[in-house]
Design an enzyme around this catalytic site. Structure first.
Site, PDB file in Angstrom:
ATOM      1  N   ALA A  77       3.522 134.887 -31.551  1.00 22.38           N
ATOM      2  CA  ALA A  77       3.546 133.661 -30.760  1.00 22.38           C
ATOM      3  C   ALA A  77       2.198 132.966 -30.931  1.00 22.38           C
ATOM      4  O   ALA A  77       1.151 133.618 -30.887  1.00 22.38           O
ATOM      5  CB  ALA A  77       3.806 133.966 -29.288  1.00 22.38           C
ATOM      6  N   CYS A  78       2.223 131.667 -31.116  1.00 24.30           N
ATOM      7  CA  CYS A  78       1.002 130.880 -31.281  1.00 24.30           C
ATOM      8  C   CYS A  78       0.120 131.024 -30.026  1.00 24.30           C
ATOM      9  O   CYS A  78       0.590 130.844 -28.901  1.00 24.30           O
ATOM     10  CB  CYS A  78       1.359 129.423 -31.518  1.00 24.30           C
ATOM     11  SG  CYS A  78      -0.068 128.320 -31.495  1.00 24.30           S
ATOM     12  N   ILE A  79      -1.144 131.304 -30.227  1.00 25.27           N
ATOM     13  CA  ILE A  79      -2.042 131.525 -29.097  1.00 25.27           C
ATOM     14  C   ILE A  79      -2.270 130.250 -28.284  1.00 25.27           C
ATOM     15  O   ILE A  79      -2.269 130.295 -27.046  1.00 25.27           O
ATOM     16  CB  ILE A  79      -3.383 132.146 -29.559  1.00 25.27           C
ATOM     17  CG1 ILE A  79      -4.183 132.599 -28.340  1.00 25.27           C
ATOM     18  CG2 ILE A  79      -4.169 131.191 -30.445  1.00 25.27           C
ATOM     19  CD1 ILE A  79      -5.357 133.469 -28.673  1.00 25.27           C
TER      20      ILE A  79
END
Length: 118
Positions: A77-79
């Site tokens: 998941a994109c931070i």
């Protein structure tokens, strides 16, 4: 063929997550490889462990977690998108992780095809 999967939509608003899951399963069962699954924008909600769907509904975050564990697929998941939505380490499904856009770039380079949902 090596696929990279990119998902932009949250799990229960649209069919993008379901379609991505079905596509990924079909590809794996046909003998293809999935390099990585990357959740971006509202797609990061797919890995949240805070969801508690009714028992008669599909548990999409658990489904992604199980898929990653069963097929040893890196699920990221994109931070930045995660932080914007209050999702951080400790609040994500087992077998998933939070990381940066470098992971998206890397999977795009290493895969034969990038398939985007949402």
């Amino acid at each position: 063929m090596k696929f990279a999967i990119l998902i932009h939509e949250s799990p229960y608003n649209h069919e993008a997550s379901d379609t991505a899951y079905n596509f990924t399963m079909a590809a794996l069962h046909k003998g293809h490889t999935v390099e990585r699954i990357f959740f971006y924008h509202d797609g990061v909600i797919n890995v949240s462990n805070l969801a508690e769907p009714p028992q008669d509904d599909r548990n999409i975050p658990k489904r992604w977690s199980d898929l990653g564990t069963e097929f040893n697929i890196d699920i990221v998941a994109c931070i930045a998108a995660s932080k914007r939505r209050g999702i951080k380490d400790g609040f994500i499904m087992k077998g998933t992780r939070i990381s940066g856009l470098g992971q998206l770039t890397e999977m795009t380079i290493s895969a034969d095809r990038l398939v985007t949902f949402g």
